[in-house]
Design an enzyme around this catalytic site. Structure first.
Site, PDB file in Angstrom:
ATOM      1  N   GLN A 102      62.299  39.192   8.258  1.00  0.00           N
ATOM      2  CA  GLN A 102      63.732  38.480   9.542  1.00  0.00           C
ATOM      3  C   GLN A 102      62.881  39.284  10.672  1.00  0.00           C
ATOM      4  O   GLN A 102      62.824  39.488  11.640  1.00  0.00           O
ATOM      5  CB  GLN A 102      64.870  38.714   9.581  1.00  0.00           C
ATOM      6  CG  GLN A 102      65.622  37.764   8.745  1.00  0.00           C
ATOM      7  CD  GLN A 102      67.489  39.025   7.814  1.00  0.00           C
ATOM      8  OE1 GLN A 102      67.592  38.130   8.676  1.00  0.00           O
ATOM      9  NE2 GLN A 102      67.159  40.076   7.408  1.00  0.00           N
ATOM     10  N   ASN A 103      61.639  41.032   9.978  1.00  0.00           N
ATOM     11  CA  ASN A 103      61.570  41.401  10.787  1.00  0.00           C
ATOM     12  C   ASN A 103      60.229  40.966  11.469  1.00  0.00           C
ATOM     13  O   ASN A 103      59.223  40.458  11.229  1.00  0.00           O
ATOM     14  CB  ASN A 103      60.519  42.677  10.567  1.00  0.00           C
ATOM     15  CG  ASN A 103      61.969  43.618   9.257  1.00  0.00           C
ATOM     16  OD1 ASN A 103      63.340  43.256   9.732  1.00  0.00           O
ATOM     17  ND2 ASN A 103      61.287  44.336   8.511  1.00  0.00           N
ATOM     18  N   VAL A 104      60.139  41.426  13.225  1.00  0.00           N
ATOM     19  CA  VAL A 104      58.583  40.983  13.819  1.00  0.00           C
ATOM     20  C   VAL A 104      57.658  41.803  13.740  1.00  0.00           C
ATOM     21  O   VAL A 104      56.499  41.999  14.867  1.00  0.00           O
ATOM     22  CB  VAL A 104      58.905  40.551  15.053  1.00  0.00           C
ATOM     23  CG1 VAL A 104      60.225  39.746  14.902  1.00  0.00           C
ATOM     24  CG2 VAL A 104      60.068  41.656  15.822  1.00  0.00           C
ATOM     25  N   HIS A 120      61.573  35.038  11.387  1.00  0.00           N
ATOM     26  CA  HIS A 120      62.114  35.223  13.690  1.00  0.00           C
ATOM     27  C   HIS A 120      60.929  35.291  14.246  1.00  0.00           C
ATOM     28  O   HIS A 120      60.741  36.527  15.307  1.00  0.00           O
ATOM     29  CB  HIS A 120      62.518  36.420  13.617  1.00  0.00           C
ATOM     30  CG  HIS A 120      64.471  36.218  12.520  1.00  0.00           C
ATOM     31  ND1 HIS A 120      65.209  37.326  12.210  1.00  0.00           N
ATOM     32  CD2 HIS A 120      65.141  35.098  12.888  1.00  0.00           C
ATOM     33  CE1 HIS A 120      66.445  35.974  12.019  1.00  0.00           C
ATOM     34  NE2 HIS A 120      66.339  35.309  12.397  1.00  0.00           N
ATOM     35  N   CYS A 128      52.746  31.538  26.833  1.00  0.00           N
ATOM     36  CA  CYS A 128      53.366  30.959  28.278  1.00  0.00           C
ATOM     37  C   CYS A 128      54.415  30.367  28.354  1.00  0.00           C
ATOM     38  O   CYS A 128      54.063  29.003  27.489  1.00  0.00           O
ATOM     39  CB  CYS A 128      51.717  30.683  29.141  1.00  0.00           C
ATOM     40  SG  CYS A 128      52.201  29.668  30.615  1.00  0.00           S
ATOM     41  N   THR A 190      68.704  44.542   5.069  1.00  0.00           N
ATOM     42  CA  THR A 190      69.620  43.433   5.635  1.00  0.00           C
ATOM     43  C   THR A 190      71.001  43.411   6.065  1.00  0.00           C
ATOM     44  O   THR A 190      70.938  43.758   4.589  1.00  0.00           O
ATOM     45  CB  THR A 190      68.568  42.103   5.998  1.00  0.00           C
ATOM     46  OG1 THR A 190      69.642  41.373   6.265  1.00  0.00           O
ATOM     47  CG2 THR A 190      69.013  41.578   4.316  1.00  0.00           C
ATOM     48  N   ASN A 215      69.961  48.570  -0.153  1.00  0.00           N
ATOM     49  CA  ASN A 215      70.547  49.195   1.438  1.00  0.00           C
ATOM     50  C   ASN A 215      71.075  50.365   0.680  1.00  0.00           C
ATOM     51  O   ASN A 215      72.082  50.523  -0.410  1.00  0.00           O
ATOM     52  CB  ASN A 215      71.864  47.346   1.512  1.00  0.00           C
ATOM     53  CG  ASN A 215      71.741  47.401   3.351  1.00  0.00           C
ATOM     54  OD1 ASN A 215      71.623  48.670   3.458  1.00  0.00           O
ATOM     55  ND2 ASN A 215      71.751  46.244   3.450  1.00  0.00           N
ATOM     56  N   GLU A 217      74.048  50.539   2.922  1.00  0.00           N
ATOM     57  CA  GLU A 217      75.479  50.214   2.583  1.00  0.00           C
ATOM     58  C   GLU A 217      75.733  48.785   1.773  1.00  0.00           C
ATOM     59  O   GLU A 217      74.719  47.659   1.884  1.00  0.00           O
ATOM     60  CB  GLU A 217      76.134  50.626   4.180  1.00  0.00           C
ATOM     61  CG  GLU A 217      75.246  50.004   5.428  1.00  0.00           C
ATOM     62  CD  GLU A 217      75.880  50.274   6.242  1.00  0.00           C
ATOM     63  OE1 GLU A 217      76.520  49.801   6.931  1.00  0.00           O
ATOM     64  OE2 GLU A 217      75.793  51.531   6.488  1.00  0.00           O
ATOM     65  N   ALA A 234      65.339  52.814   1.256  1.00  0.00           N
ATOM     66  CA  ALA A 234      64.537  51.721   0.866  1.00  0.00           C
ATOM     67  C   ALA A 234      62.989  52.363   0.442  1.00  0.00           C
ATOM     68  O   ALA A 234      62.294  51.960  -0.641  1.00  0.00           O
ATOM     69  CB  ALA A 234      63.903  49.658   1.704  1.00  0.00           C
TER      70      ALA A 234
HETATM   71  P1  OAD Z   1      71.053  45.377  10.729  1.00  0.00           P
HETATM   72  O1  OAD Z   1      70.549  46.349  11.233  1.00  0.00           O
HETATM   73  O2  OAD Z   1      71.698  43.967  10.962  1.00  0.00           O
HETATM   74  O3  OAD Z   1      70.907  45.467   9.878  1.00  0.00           O
HETATM   75  C1  OAD Z   1      70.233  46.559   8.638  1.00  0.00           C
HETATM   76  C2  OAD Z   1      70.557  46.698   7.784  1.00  0.00           C
HETATM   77  O4  OAD Z   1      70.081  47.317   6.989  1.00  0.00           O
HETATM   78  C3  OAD Z   1      71.587  47.562   7.203  1.00  0.00           C
HETATM   79  O5  OAD Z   1      72.834  46.783   6.268  1.00  0.00           O
HETATM   80  C4  OAD Z   1      71.515  49.201   6.688  1.00  0.00           C
HETATM   81  O6  OAD Z   1      72.508  49.414   6.057  1.00  0.00           O
HETATM   82  C5  OAD Z   1      70.119  48.997   6.143  1.00  0.00           C
HETATM   83  N1  OAD Z   1      69.301  50.015   5.990  1.00  0.00           N
HETATM   84  C6  OAD Z   1      69.310  50.838   7.205  1.00  0.00           C
HETATM   85  N2  OAD Z   1      68.372  52.309   6.929  1.00  0.00           N
HETATM   86  C7  OAD Z   1      68.062  51.736   5.861  1.00  0.00           C
HETATM   87  C8  OAD Z   1      67.261  52.355   5.051  1.00  0.00           C
HETATM   88  N3  OAD Z   1      66.673  53.238   5.269  1.00  0.00           N
HETATM   89  N4  OAD Z   1      66.837  51.619   3.737  1.00  0.00           N
HETATM   90  C9  OAD Z   1      67.535  50.926   3.714  1.00  0.00           C
HETATM   91  N5  OAD Z   1      68.656  49.636   3.543  1.00  0.00           N
HETATM   92  C10 OAD Z   1      69.064  50.753   5.165  1.00  0.00           C
HETATM   93  O7  OAD Z   1      69.329  44.299  10.991  1.00  0.00           O
HETATM   94  P2  OAD Z   1      68.593  42.745  10.353  1.00  0.00           P
HETATM   95  O8  OAD Z   1      69.919  42.377   9.405  1.00  0.00           O
HETATM   96  O9  OAD Z   1      67.311  42.601  10.204  1.00  0.00           O
HETATM   97  O10 OAD Z   1      67.774  38.971  15.132  1.00  0.00           O
HETATM   98  O11 OAD Z   1      69.001  42.029  12.065  1.00  0.00           O
HETATM   99  C11 OAD Z   1      68.844  40.568  11.562  1.00  0.00           C
HETATM  100  C12 OAD Z   1      69.164  40.224  12.625  1.00  0.00           C
HETATM  101  O12 OAD Z   1      69.440  40.350  13.432  1.00  0.00           O
HETATM  102  C13 OAD Z   1      67.465  40.609  13.312  1.00  0.00           C
HETATM  103  O13 OAD Z   1      66.104  40.186  12.478  1.00  0.00           O
HETATM  104  C14 OAD Z   1      67.573  40.427  14.489  1.00  0.00           C
HETATM  105  C15 OAD Z   1      68.957  40.812  15.221  1.00  0.00           C
HETATM  106  O14 OAD Z   1      69.593  40.292  16.321  1.00  0.00           O
HETATM  107  C16 OAD Z   1      66.616  38.561  16.238  1.00  0.00           C
HETATM  108  O15 OAD Z   1      66.898  38.999  17.447  1.00  0.00           O
HETATM  109  C17 OAD Z   1      66.784  36.827  16.064  1.00  0.00           C
END
Ligand code: OAD
Length: 251
Positions: A102-104, A120, A128, A190, A215, A217, A234
């Site tokens: 999901q990362n960019v 994503h 443009c 995630t 994760n 949590e 991670a």
């Molecule tokens: P989130 O910020 O929602 O979740 C990040 C997750 O990573 C959480 O569950 C944390 O507990 C975990 N975490 C943080 N640091 C960590 C580490 N060092 N090791 C292991 N786990 C860790 O991010 P995403 O799930 O990626 O979309 O969010 C999904 C989407 O929401 C993104 O792609 C973005 C956002 O809005 C768009 O912008 C369309």
């Protein structure tokens, strides 16, 4: 870090015919890019409705670019961490089919992973909004924002998926295929609350795949479909799994 669960994950990976990874912002936190929903997360500072919705980009691009500038400046200097490197190593060993991310930020590719599906989109290109010209985003001049098209002077938008926008079609098709055909999924960093991305591990589970969560949590997946959660960072867990896999391979 739970040594028994590390061993279990290594064993599951070695026994699985096809393993994929599904990654989120948490995997890049140790590269210095904050996640979205954590205490230091981007959505703590910026309301996603105001900054990450496509309508917000159309109606107030200057404001949205303030957030994008912060994100881009972090991404442009970030380096892959041991978690990205561990996944690239698993792929080289023939033990990881693909990464649906999901990362960019492009850090999986920077670590050497070849088969990366960017669900994503990516920060590496901008398009443009009027004439669809694409430009390289990696050398974007961050002092001169918002960027405009050199051909028609209209606004340029990074090729990242905003809320309210469609998922890139190819990414959707390939990730569905990967999730339906794998035997194990490493779900890493995630919160699994954003759809349709979060449906990927559910689809895999329906087809019988093992769900291994990594994760700091628990998430909605933990109770619902994860076979087990390896709790911790991670950047520590992935290298430990890779080491254990190597040991297991030699046995
Ligand atoms: P989130 O910020 O929602 O979740 C990040 C997750 O990573 C959480 O569950 C944390 O507990 C975990 N975490 C943080 N640091 C960590 C580490 N060092 N090791 C292991 N786990 C860790 O991010 P995403 O799930 O990626 O979309 O969010 C999904 C989407 O929401 C993104 O792609 C973005 C956002 O809005 C768009 O912008 C369309």
């Amino acid at each position: 870090m739970d040594a028994q669960l590390i061993q279990r994950a290594a064993k599951d990976i070695l026994h699985s015919k096809k393993t994929i990874a599904f990654t989120g912002a948490g995997i890049s936190v140790e590269s210095g890019i904050p996640d979205f929903r954590g205490a230091q997360g981007l959505w703590e500072k910026y309301d996603p409705e105001e900054y990450a919705h496509i309508q917000a980009f159309y109606s107030n691009p200057d404001r949205v670019w303030l957030m994008l500038k912060e994100m881009f400046s972090l991404i442009m200097t970030a380096k892959p961490n041991p978690a990205h490197i561990g996944l690239a190593e698993l792929e080289r060993m023939g033990l990881l089919s693909s990464i649906v991310t999901q990362n960019v930020d492009g850090l999986h590719q920077a670590a050497g992973s070849k088969n990366v599906i960017e669900f994503h989109g990516t920060h590496r290109t901008l398009s443009c909004l009027k004439c669809s010209t694409k430009i390289d985003g990696t050398s974007l001049e961050l002092e001169d924002l918002p960027p405009r098209c050199s051909r028609c002077s209209s606004l340029l938008k990074p090729d990242v998926v905003f809320f309210g926008e469609a998922i890139p079609w190819e990414a959707q098709v390939i990730s569905l295929k990967e999730s339906k055909s794998c035997n194990a999924v490493l779900v890493i960093g995630t919160s699994a609350v954003v759809y349709p991305a979060a449906s990927i591990p559910y689809t895999a589970k329906e087809k019988g795949a093992i769900i291994i969560e990594i994760n700091k949590e628990s998430t909605p997946l933990t109770q619902e479909i994860s076979d087990y959660l390896i709790r911790g960072s991670a950047g520590e867990i992935l290298p430990a799994i890779v080491e254990e896999v190597k040991r297991g391979k030699g046995r």
